[in-house]
Design an enzyme around this catalytic site. Structure first.
Site, short mmCIF file in Angstrom:
data_model
loop_
_atom_site.label_atom_id
_atom_site.label_comp_id
_atom_site.label_asym_id
_atom_site.label_seq_id
_atom_site.Cartn_x
_atom_site.Cartn_y
_atom_site.Cartn_z
N ARG A 163 -28.69 -29.79 -9.88
CA ARG A 163 -28.78 -31.00 -9.06
C ARG A 163 -28.89 -32.26 -9.91
O ARG A 163 -28.47 -33.33 -9.49
CB ARG A 163 -29.96 -30.89 -8.10
CG ARG A 163 -29.70 -29.90 -6.96
CD ARG A 163 -30.94 -29.63 -6.12
NE ARG A 163 -31.79 -30.79 -5.92
CZ ARG A 163 -32.14 -31.27 -4.72
NH1 ARG A 163 -31.69 -30.71 -3.62
NH2 ARG A 163 -32.95 -32.30 -4.64
N ARG A 215 -20.60 -44.74 -10.20
CA ARG A 215 -21.02 -46.12 -9.95
C ARG A 215 -20.72 -47.00 -11.16
O ARG A 215 -20.23 -48.11 -11.02
CB ARG A 215 -22.52 -46.17 -9.62
CG ARG A 215 -23.04 -47.55 -9.32
CD ARG A 215 -22.39 -48.20 -8.09
NE ARG A 215 -22.74 -47.48 -6.90
CZ ARG A 215 -21.85 -47.14 -5.94
NH1 ARG A 215 -20.59 -47.45 -6.05
NH2 ARG A 215 -22.26 -46.49 -4.88
N HIS A 271 -17.20 -47.90 -11.34
CA HIS A 271 -16.88 -49.01 -10.44
C HIS A 271 -17.12 -50.36 -11.11
O HIS A 271 -16.55 -51.37 -10.69
CB HIS A 271 -17.74 -48.93 -9.17
CG HIS A 271 -17.35 -47.83 -8.25
ND1 HIS A 271 -18.26 -47.24 -7.41
CD2 HIS A 271 -16.17 -47.21 -8.03
CE1 HIS A 271 -17.65 -46.30 -6.71
NE2 HIS A 271 -16.38 -46.26 -7.08
N SER A 288 -37.03 -31.51 -18.17
CA SER A 288 -37.83 -30.84 -19.19
C SER A 288 -37.42 -31.22 -20.59
O SER A 288 -38.22 -31.15 -21.52
CB SER A 288 -37.72 -29.32 -19.03
OG SER A 288 -36.41 -28.88 -19.39
N SER A 330 -36.98 -31.99 -6.84
CA SER A 330 -36.29 -32.95 -5.97
C SER A 330 -36.62 -34.40 -6.33
O SER A 330 -35.74 -35.25 -6.37
CB SER A 330 -36.65 -32.71 -4.50
OG SER A 330 -36.11 -31.49 -4.05
N GLU A 382 -34.60 -35.65 -9.35
CA GLU A 382 -33.19 -35.88 -9.06
C GLU A 382 -32.99 -37.12 -8.21
O GLU A 382 -32.05 -37.90 -8.44
CB GLU A 382 -32.59 -34.65 -8.36
CG GLU A 382 -32.55 -33.43 -9.26
CD GLU A 382 -33.23 -32.21 -8.65
OE1 GLU A 382 -33.44 -32.16 -7.42
OE2 GLU A 382 -33.57 -31.29 -9.42
N ASP A 395 -28.50 -46.40 -9.80
CA ASP A 395 -28.10 -47.51 -8.94
C ASP A 395 -28.83 -48.79 -9.32
O ASP A 395 -28.27 -49.89 -9.24
CB ASP A 395 -28.33 -47.17 -7.47
CG ASP A 395 -27.24 -46.27 -6.91
OD1 ASP A 395 -26.14 -46.22 -7.49
OD2 ASP A 395 -27.48 -45.62 -5.87
#
Length: 185
Positions: free
Chosen positions: A46, A57, A60, A88, A149, A152, A160
């Site tokens: 992930r 991004r 772009h 890790s 989670s 990520e 961003d």
């Protein structure tokens, strides 16, 4: 099971995490990105998905980006940057790629949560996302979410954030960015 309570808890974790990232380290990473001719990304699972979104991004913004292993990946040189995403800092594949990139003189940046990982031997800059790890350090942001989670999610938001910082610094007209967006859709 309450949707609003759950999403609110996740947003609070992200806010705490993003607010705990050292701004100077992020600025150092932005400088590396801006100096590089090409920017390569490596990660697994992930984390790789978040890195792919960051690479897109930055593309772009007109930056030449590549995911290690993609079929059109060019050679890395001493004018390039490898960004390693690894919480890790111990995952074998990213660690091996970082070592290899250094052997070609490329700069290496590590975005992770473990500041004392084996990855630090190969990196020029480190951005710590101080989320909960198996090391359970006292300065880690603990999470109610499964597995990694929070790392990520924060990694994606960091990408961003970096992109928007670059847009603002270069005073880029957002409308003009559409020229770099995929058009075979």
């Amino acid at each position: 099971m309450d949707y609003y309570q759950t999403e609110s808890a996740i947003i609070k974790e992200l806010e705490n995490t993003m607010g705990s990232i050292a701004a100077d380290d992020v600025l150092a990473l932005v400088e590396h990105i801006q100096r590089a001719e090409k920017v390569f990304f490596v990660g697994v699972g992930r984390v790789l998905l978040s890195l792919e979104a960051i690479a897109k991004r930055l593309a772009h913004l007109g930056i030449k980006t590549y995911i290690v292993g993609q079929i059109t990946e060019p050679a890395i040189t001493n004018n390039d940057l490898l960004i390693v995403g690894s919480g890790s800092g111990e995952s074998m594949f990213p660690l091996g790629i970082a070592k290899k990139a250094r052997s070609f003189g490329a700069a290496v940046a590590h975005i992770g949560s473990n500041p004392s990982s084996p990855m630090r031997e190969y990196t020029d800059t480190f951005v710590r996302i101080p989320v909960q790890t198996k090391l359970d350090r006292p300065d880690e942001v603990h999470s109610i979410q499964p597995m990694t989670s929070l790392f990520e999610q924060a990694l994606l938001l960091l990408g961003d954030t970096i992109a928007l910082m670059m847009v603002r610094e270069k005073n880029i007209d957002m409308h003009n960015l559409w020229q770099f967006h995929a058009n075979l859709e």
